[in-house]
Design an enzyme around this catalytic site. Sequence first.
Site, short mmCIF file in Angstrom:
data_model
loop_
_atom_site.label_atom_id
_atom_site.label_comp_id
_atom_site.label_asym_id
_atom_site.label_seq_id
_atom_site.Cartn_x
_atom_site.Cartn_y
_atom_site.Cartn_z
N ASP A 202 43.79 43.22 38.39
CA ASP A 202 43.78 44.37 37.49
C ASP A 202 42.47 44.39 36.70
O ASP A 202 41.83 43.36 36.49
CB ASP A 202 44.98 44.35 36.55
CG ASP A 202 45.01 43.15 35.62
OD1 ASP A 202 44.83 42.02 36.11
OD2 ASP A 202 45.21 43.34 34.41
N HIS B 53 42.96 37.56 38.58
CA HIS B 53 43.66 38.83 38.42
C HIS B 53 42.89 39.95 39.10
O HIS B 53 41.65 39.99 39.08
CB HIS B 53 43.88 39.16 36.94
CG HIS B 53 42.62 39.31 36.13
ND1 HIS B 53 41.99 40.53 35.94
CD2 HIS B 53 41.87 38.41 35.45
CE1 HIS B 53 40.92 40.37 35.18
NE2 HIS B 53 40.82 39.08 34.87
N GLU C 11 46.62 40.85 33.83
CA GLU C 11 45.97 39.91 32.91
C GLU C 11 45.31 40.66 31.78
O GLU C 11 45.28 40.18 30.64
CB GLU C 11 44.92 39.08 33.66
CG GLU C 11 44.41 37.87 32.87
CD GLU C 11 43.22 38.19 31.97
OE1 GLU C 11 42.88 37.35 31.11
OE2 GLU C 11 42.62 39.28 32.12
N GLU C 12 44.80 41.85 32.06
CA GLU C 12 44.10 42.64 31.06
C GLU C 12 45.07 43.36 30.12
O GLU C 12 44.65 43.85 29.07
CB GLU C 12 43.19 43.67 31.73
CG GLU C 12 42.11 43.08 32.62
CD GLU C 12 41.02 42.36 31.85
OE1 GLU C 12 41.15 42.21 30.62
OE2 GLU C 12 40.04 41.93 32.49
N GLU D 187 37.74 33.14 35.90
CA GLU D 187 37.24 34.05 34.87
C GLU D 187 35.72 33.93 34.75
O GLU D 187 35.14 32.87 35.01
CB GLU D 187 37.88 33.73 33.52
CG GLU D 187 39.34 34.14 33.40
CD GLU D 187 39.52 35.64 33.29
OE1 GLU D 187 38.53 36.35 33.03
OE2 GLU D 187 40.65 36.11 33.47
N HIS E 20 33.87 44.48 31.13
CA HIS E 20 34.49 45.50 30.28
C HIS E 20 33.49 46.58 29.83
O HIS E 20 33.83 47.40 28.98
CB HIS E 20 35.16 44.87 29.05
CG HIS E 20 36.37 44.05 29.38
ND1 HIS E 20 37.37 43.81 28.45
CD2 HIS E 20 36.75 43.40 30.50
CE1 HIS E 20 38.30 43.05 29.00
NE2 HIS E 20 37.93 42.79 30.25
N ASP F 196 34.67 40.90 36.42
CA ASP F 196 35.95 40.50 35.83
C ASP F 196 37.10 41.19 36.55
O ASP F 196 37.55 42.25 36.13
CB ASP F 196 35.94 40.88 34.35
CG ASP F 196 37.10 40.33 33.56
OD1 ASP F 196 37.79 39.44 34.07
OD2 ASP F 196 37.33 40.80 32.43
#
Length: 383
Positions: free
Chosen positions: A76, A74, A135-136, A169, A352, A105
């Site tokens: 995003d 992903h 995805e987030e 991931e 994150h 990420d």
Amino acid sequence: MSADPVVLTERLIDCPSVTPATGSVFDVLQAMVVPMGFAVHRYIEGEAPDGPVENLFAIRQGPAGSRHFAFAGHLDVVPPGQGWSSAPFTAERRGELLYGRGAVDMKGAIAAFVAALADIPQDAGTISLIITGDEEGPARYGTAALIERMRALAGAGEGSLPDLCLVGEPTSVNRLGDMMKIGRRGSVNIWLTVDGAQGHVAYPHLADNPIPRLIAMLAELDALVLDEGSDWFQPSNLEITDIEVGNPATNVIPAQARARLSIRFNDLHTGQGLVDRVSAIASRHGGTARAVISGESFITLPGDFSSLIAHAVETETGVTPELSTTGGTSDARFLRALCPVVEFGLCNATMHKKDEAVAMEDLRVLARIYRRIALAALQQPSA
């Protein structure tokens, strides 16, 4: 490497792409893979508040009848928040680290895979990238929608569905290569509501306070032991994540009380089975339950696919990866409907967080690992 994954990561980081993502970051990725012979299909899905979302499927066909290996990820990212040492969407090298939102990420992994592609000949087999912009977030218009587009393309003779899929991931914990994910627990969120009747606290007989019933309901739910774990999964857990009454007055019995649960569950349960169980408890206490099942648990049992990934990791790092099902959900929960799927990628310590960063040498090593995995997967005999 004929393409530097560090430079490619920088180009992706420099494109702001807070979920749901569209636009420039996909333009950059497309520009990377088209010169390698990939046909790129881009789709805009959905409307606000969960969209619009952009998804990309890029495929390079190998010889007729060849194996199809897919890489999924992903573009995003979560919002950067405050307090960064540098601009979150301007990649910055400091020492041995590359800083920027998405470095780990998971723009770094996508860049590493693109770098790996530069050294994989087209006659090795069919390769594709399954890339979402959601995805987030809720993932309503993300990978699940893109899978349906892929099925339509395959049905029209414009591609094929993958035989194996690797999701990039960030699975590594203490050092690159120490963990891969062969499965994930399922996830369900449940909103609980208990209705009563508003009234003055001095006249409780003329009202119906919903709070005691909600408390009793939550106590029963909190006391549940869902299981003790299974062969490949840790025990399922139910967590109370919110309680809300919203009563600004001190002398009013409220008319409604609400709460929210999150359950992460293993392969001993289904999402609907847990929803039914919680709903029955809610009903006994005079309440109702509304649920959203984000995904079911799944596992790709250890075998040839996980073995070839482990071999590639060991060859490049000397580390034997642990096979795990821990952590949160990922888009692997959707991709498992297509083929066996395993997750492997960078160290996740800063994902994150503010000042998200990746070791630049890890990007280079990961590109070499991905190249080995892709070549081995394409050479693997068909099931």
